[in-house]
Structures are given as structure tokens and as C-alpha cells.
Design a protein around this motif. Structure first.
Motif, PDB file in Angstrom:
ATOM      1  N   UNK A 176       0.771  -1.235   0.224  1.00  0.00           N
ATOM      2  CA  UNK A 176      -0.092  -0.006  -0.020  1.00  0.00           C
ATOM      3  C   UNK A 176       0.786   1.277   0.072  1.00  0.00           C
ATOM      4  N   UNK A 177       2.093   1.186   0.261  1.00  0.00           N
ATOM      5  CA  UNK A 177       2.853   2.487   0.249  1.00  0.00           C
ATOM      6  C   UNK A 177       3.371   2.759  -1.099  1.00  0.00           C
ATOM      7  N   UNK A 178       4.350   3.572  -1.451  1.00  0.00           N
ATOM      8  CA  UNK A 178       4.697   4.031  -2.686  1.00  0.00           C
ATOM      9  C   UNK A 178       5.053   2.988  -3.712  1.00  0.00           C
ATOM     10  N   UNK A 179       5.685   1.827  -2.888  1.00  0.00           N
ATOM     11  CA  UNK A 179       5.989   0.535  -3.574  1.00  0.00           C
ATOM     12  C   UNK A 179       5.019   0.266  -4.601  1.00  0.00           C
ATOM     13  N   UNK A 180       3.711   0.446  -4.353  1.00  0.00           N
ATOM     14  CA  UNK A 180       2.539  -0.243  -5.111  1.00  0.00           C
ATOM     15  C   UNK A 180       2.492  -0.036  -6.278  1.00  0.00           C
ATOM     16  N   UNK A 181       3.112   1.167  -6.726  1.00  0.00           N
ATOM     17  CA  UNK A 181       3.249   1.562  -8.337  1.00  0.00           C
ATOM     18  C   UNK A 181       4.619   1.017  -8.723  1.00  0.00           C
ATOM     19  N   UNK A 182       5.326   0.659  -8.265  1.00  0.00           N
ATOM     20  CA  UNK A 182       6.636   0.043  -8.674  1.00  0.00           C
ATOM     21  C   UNK A 182       6.722  -1.596  -8.839  1.00  0.00           C
ATOM     22  N   UNK A 183       6.067  -2.168  -7.987  1.00  0.00           N
ATOM     23  CA  UNK A 183       6.047  -3.664  -8.012  1.00  0.00           C
ATOM     24  C   UNK A 183       4.981  -4.149  -8.909  1.00  0.00           C
ATOM     25  N   UNK A 184       5.605  -4.766 -10.036  1.00  0.00           N
ATOM     26  CA  UNK A 184       4.699  -5.171 -11.062  1.00  0.00           C
ATOM     27  C   UNK A 184       4.122  -6.508 -10.674  1.00  0.00           C
ATOM     28  N   UNK A 185       4.701  -7.450  -9.680  1.00  0.00           N
ATOM     29  CA  UNK A 185       4.164  -8.655  -9.405  1.00  0.00           C
ATOM     30  C   UNK A 185       4.806  -8.987  -8.071  1.00  0.00           C
ATOM     31  N   UNK A 186       3.948  -9.251  -7.081  1.00  0.00           N
ATOM     32  CA  UNK A 186       4.641  -9.581  -5.728  1.00  0.00           C
ATOM     33  C   UNK A 186       4.331 -11.004  -5.561  1.00  0.00           C
ATOM     34  N   UNK A 187       5.284 -11.608  -4.567  1.00  0.00           N
ATOM     35  CA  UNK A 187       4.476 -13.015  -3.947  1.00  0.00           C
ATOM     36  C   UNK A 187       4.059 -12.651  -2.621  1.00  0.00           C
ATOM     37  N   UNK A 188       2.906 -12.742  -2.421  1.00  0.00           N
ATOM     38  CA  UNK A 188       2.005 -12.317  -1.150  1.00  0.00           C
ATOM     39  C   UNK A 188       2.757 -12.917   0.046  1.00  0.00           C
ATOM     40  N   UNK A 189       2.839 -12.072   0.954  1.00  0.00           N
ATOM     41  CA  UNK A 189       3.427 -12.566   2.400  1.00  0.00           C
ATOM     42  C   UNK A 189       2.481 -11.928   3.611  1.00  0.00           C
ATOM     43  N   UNK A 190       1.835 -12.543   4.322  1.00  0.00           N
ATOM     44  CA  UNK A 190       1.131 -11.930   5.359  1.00  0.00           C
ATOM     45  C   UNK A 190       1.185 -12.609   6.704  1.00  0.00           C
ATOM     46  N   UNK A 191       1.593 -11.882   7.920  1.00  0.00           N
ATOM     47  CA  UNK A 191       2.048 -12.664   8.936  1.00  0.00           C
ATOM     48  C   UNK A 191       0.789 -13.250   9.794  1.00  0.00           C
ATOM     49  N   UNK A 192      -0.369 -12.972   9.189  1.00  0.00           N
ATOM     50  CA  UNK A 192      -1.478 -13.533   9.780  1.00  0.00           C
ATOM     51  C   UNK A 192      -2.113 -14.690   8.924  1.00  0.00           C
ATOM     52  N   UNK A 193      -2.416 -14.557   7.549  1.00  0.00           N
ATOM     53  CA  UNK A 193      -3.200 -15.341   6.613  1.00  0.00           C
ATOM     54  C   UNK A 193      -2.047 -16.069   5.634  1.00  0.00           C
ATOM     55  N   UNK A 194      -1.000 -15.940   5.670  1.00  0.00           N
ATOM     56  CA  UNK A 194      -0.085 -16.752   4.758  1.00  0.00           C
ATOM     57  C   UNK A 194       1.306 -17.244   5.605  1.00  0.00           C
ATOM     58  N   UNK A 195       0.912 -17.613   6.734  1.00  0.00           N
ATOM     59  CA  UNK A 195       2.494 -17.799   7.331  1.00  0.00           C
ATOM     60  C   UNK A 195       3.052 -18.961   6.606  1.00  0.00           C
TER      61      UNK A 195
END
Length: 480
Positions: free
Chosen positions: A235-254
Motif C-alpha cells: 500500500x505504500x509508494x512501492x505499490x506503483x513500482x512492484x509489477x508482481x509480488x509474492x504475497x506474504x502476510x503474518x496472519x494469513x499466509x504464514x
């Protein structure tokens, strides 16, 4: 399909949905990082009793390495999921199930994304192994697949990505973490840039054209380099630079994926700097350090305040003569579980930080490299502006270079400074003819303290023995 890029199983971080593979040696992003980065000149892993790591980082792997099997197996599971999704979403099946016209239109996007993720898996198989089990939705489930070689994989991936373009959403118009046209163009740009390695044909103009499409797609550099590697990079300014992320979430994708591994691993054995990184103060106690040759890329005084230089030297030696001595070698703080707003991720082990698989800075560097390698249709003004924009963002005082200052060797070094620990380095060194052979040696290359030459066949990984046993159509790569 998307979950398979982040998770290893459905029963928590220690579970695996692939028989014979554990969570630590089969998480997609982690094994990709190991095969592309740990095998080269940027990273050292201290705990060599972890299965497969010693062999990867000393370049003494064989066909029974569990990390190699993890990459081969995990990628083929994505392919199998994609094929099954495509079998179950044909027009005939949707009509049979009374699916509405609006939902059919949405499923057309889903099908294009499934084909893209399958193509991306075949792209990595082509790059790492030069071979893959090949099957599409047209093949019967559990039928013994054909074995496709590099040229066949190249042709298939290229044709697929071109064919699905109109059904993919426009750049930056999909949900976070889902693929769009920008991801498709990125894979093509990388394939074309490496085409001489893959198929013996130069396709630098095609790479440049794909880069142009991405650049015109509305992406923009993050305002700060560090934003790309923080817990709120969705959600920070990187959201406009990252073309494709591998999702990581401390609650839902441990999971023990690349960002969890790197952020916990960046905590030094001496420094105990984990609190600032948003994990436990002691982290994993010096699990990761950098090799001398990478640290030396920041030696020049102009890199002292470069924001890409997150090395911590302290009282440490730049040399690593004993890999098990965690006090040797510099540590680094590129990734963190901290947010740009000042808070931290929700968990102190499993981080919220997405892994930036593809981002715009890489496209800028590919554009200029293709240009220097003879691509037609490039602009010197655009090329130098792209390089200077990266250095301006990095607070590098030498951000007013002219095009005559650029060379291929400069671009290779700049790619390491900009893209280190992002799973590109082995591919880059192979393209430059510096991974195997002895023209460039780094600490522990070939299991020599100061590095020794590698035989040319190691530009490809071996086909896992278990994979050949299950499909005799595969043949072992030369030299193994």
C-alpha cells in the motif's frame, strides 16, 4: 495457483501438499531465491546442516539436492493446478453449469491469468533446468507428460503470453497480487533479453519493445528505495513500482518464504538488530551474510550514503573464511517487517513483507542493457534518464551520468546494487558469461575459499533424480 506461490500447504507453515517435500525446501519464492541468489556472489547461509543449502551455495549440487527438487516440484504443481482450472472452465462446462454471461466474462480473465501463471512456471523451468514435464489442459489427468527442451519451452511461453494479452487486465488494474498485462510483458522482456542463452538467437529489440510497453503502463518508482522491501509494500509508494509480488502476510499466509527467511536471517550474530527489522531481537542469529564481492560493489565513496547500501560492517571482516563463523562477513538490512508509517507487521516471525518478484527498476535496467547490446528503437535520452532516476532515488551523488558513461559491465554492477537478493543474480551472471568458467570468481564459488572456476554444464541445474524416475521421457542434463 496463487496460493502455491506463497504457501506450501493448508495446515500451517510447516505443512506441505507435495509428497516427499517439506515446507523449508519447497516454498516457491524461497527455492527460487536459493537457486538464483544463494548460488551466486551475494549471499551466504550460515546453517549448512539445512538440507541442500551447503551444496547450492558452494556450487557442488547434484540431482538429489532437495532444493532443486523443491523448485522442480513446486513449479509443476502450479502447472497442474492451472491445467485443471482450464479443464473445468471451458465454455461447454460453464454452460452445462448454467454460469451467467457476466460470470463467464470474469472467468475469461481468470483463464488468462491461469495460462500466465503456467507460462511463468515453464519460463522458470526453461531458465533453471532447460527442460520440463510438458502438459496442458488438453492432456488427460495423470497421463505421462512429454519432455520439452529449452527451444520448445521458449516457443510455447512466447506464444501463450502473446495469445492471452487481450484477455488480461491492463497494468495495475487487477487486485493486488494478481497478474495483468504488465506481468506478461515482464516475462517476455526477460525471455528476450536472455534469448541468446536459451535458444542461441539475439532478441534484444524484442526485449526493448516489451520494456517500452511496461514503462508506458503507468508504473512509477517508489518514492524511497526502502519502500519496496517493507511490511506495507502493498500500500505504500512501492505499490506503483512492484509489477508482481509474492504475497506474504503474518496472519494469513504464514510460511517460510523468501521475505520471512531474509528478514529473520538479516539479524546479525553480533548486532541483534531484529527489533528494528520488526522481528525478534535475536532473529535467526546471523543466518545470512553477504559475500565479499557484493560488499565491494559499494566500496567507492559515492555509495557511502546510497540508500541501497544497507551493509553493516562494524567490527566484522569483509572476508568469510569459515562459513559456520557467523561473526565473519558483513550483514545487511535490505528487507524489513517495519512499515513506512513507523509501525511493524503483525507477527514477529512471519512477516507482512511481499517479495517483489518483478519491479519497474529492473525494467529500466533491462531497457539500457538491451540498448547497449544493439537493440533498435532505443532512445539514449530515455536510457540515461532511467539510470539517473534510479541513482537519484538512491541518493547517489553521481546521478547525472551521460550515456557515454554507461557500459555493459556498469549495468551488471548496477543490477546487483539495485536488485540484490531479488532472485536475479545467477541469470544475470550467465547472460554475461560469468557464472561458470573462471573469468569471475567469488568467495566459495566451486567450494574454494576465494572461488574457483565452474564447468560450463553448471549453467543449468540437474533434472532431479526423482523426477526422471517418475517420467522417463526426461533426460538428465549433460555433465550430471
Amino acid at each position: 495457483m496463487y496460493a502455491n506461490l506463497s504457501l506450501t500447504g493448508v495446515d500451517g507453515p510447516g505443512s506441505s501438499n507435495i509428497d516427499g517435500l517439506d515446507a523449508g525446501t519447497s516454498q516457491f519464492g524461497r527455492v527460487l531465491l536459493y537457486l538464483q541468489t544463494l548460488s551466486a556472489d551475494q549471499m551466504i547461509w550460515s546453517y549448512e546442516n539445512d538440507p541442500g543449502t551447503r551444496e547450492i551455495q558452494r556450487n557442488i549440487w547434484n540431482a538429489d539436492d532437495p532444493i532443486i527438487l523443491g523448485m522442480f516440484g513446486r513449479s509443476h504443481v502450479t502447472i497442474a493446478f492451472a491445467n485443471n482450472f482450464l479443464r473445468e472452465t471451458t465454455d461447454a462446462k460453464l454452460t452445462e453449469r448454467n454460469v451467467s454471461a457476466n460470470t463467464k466474462a470474469e472467468i475469461a480473465n481468470y483463464r488468462a491469468e491461469a495460462r500466465l501463471l503456467r507460462a511463468m512456471s515453464y519460463y522458470y523451468m526453461m531458465d533453471l533446468f532447460g527442460q520440463a514435464n510438458f502438459a496442458t489442459e488438453e492432456d488427460a489427468i495423470n497421463a505421462q507428460p512429454q519432455a520439452y527442451d529449452r527451444k520448445q519451452l521458449f516457443d510455447f511461453v512466447e506464444a501463450e503470453l502473446i495469445a492471452i494479452e487481450s484477455d488480461l487486465k491492463d497494468p495495475m488494474q487487477n487486485e493486488h497480487g494478481r497478474a495483468d498485462k504488465g506481468v506478461s510483458w515482464m516475462i517476455l522482456a526477460k525471455m528476450y533479453l536472455n534469448a541468446e542463452v536459451y535458444i542461441g538467437e539475439a532478441k534484444y529489440t524484442e526485449s526493448l519493445e516489451a520494456c517500452k510497453k511496461i514503462i508506458a503502463g503507468g508504473y512509477a518508482l517508489a518514492t524511497e528505495y526502502s519502500h519496496n522491501f517493507m511490511a506495507d509494500n502493498d500500500v505504500n509508494s512501492a505499490n506503483s513500482e512492484i509489477i508482481f509480488p509474492l504475497i506474504s502476510d503474518g496472519t494469513y499466509t504464514q510460511n517460510y518464504g523468501p521475505t520471512t527467511v531474509m528478514i529473520n536471517g538479516e539479524v546479525g550474530s553480533i548486532e541483534e538488530n531484529g527489533a528494528a527489522l520488526g522481528v525478534g531481537a535475536g532473529g535467526w542469529g546471523g543466518a545470512l551474510r553477504v559475500r565479499k564481492q557484493f560488499a565491494e560493489l559499494f566500496n567507492d565513496g559515492i555509495y557511502s550514503n546510497d540508500t541501497r547500501n544497507t551493509l553493516i560492517s562494524g567490527t566484522r571482516s569483509i572476508e568469510i573464511t569459515d562459513i559456520s563463523d557467523k561473526d565473519q562477513g558483513y550483514v545487511i538490512e535490505k528487507y524489513s517487517n517495519a512499515k513506512s508509517t513507523g509501525s511493524f507487521g503483525v507477527d514477529q516471525t512471519f512477516v507482512d513483507t511481499d517479495f517483489p518478484l518483478f519491479r519497474l527498476a529492473d525494467v529500466y535496467l533491462m531497457y539500457v542493457e538491451a540498448q547497449l547490446r544493439g537493440a533498435s528503437g532505443a532512445s539514449e535520452t530515455d536510457g540515461i534518464n532511467y539510470i539517473n532516476s534510479l541513482r537519484t532515488r538512491a541518493n547517489n551523488p553521481q546521478n547525472n551520468l551521460s550515456f557515454s558513461d554507461l557500459s555493459l559491465d556498469f549495468i551488471l554492477d548496477e543490477r546487483s546494487r539495485e536488485l540484490h537478493w531479488e532472485a536475479h543474480r545467477r541469470q544475470d551472471l550467465i547472460r554475461y558469461g560469468k557464472f561458470t568458467g573462471g573469468s569471475y570468481n567469488w568467495a566459495w564459488k566451486g567450494n574454494g575459499t576465494n572461488g574457483i572456476a565452474l564447468p560450463a554444464h553448471m549453467d543449468l541445474y540437474p533434472i532431479p533424480s526423482a523426477s526422471i524416475a517418475s517420467n522417463p521421457n526426461l533426460t538428465q542434463n549433460a555433465g550430471y
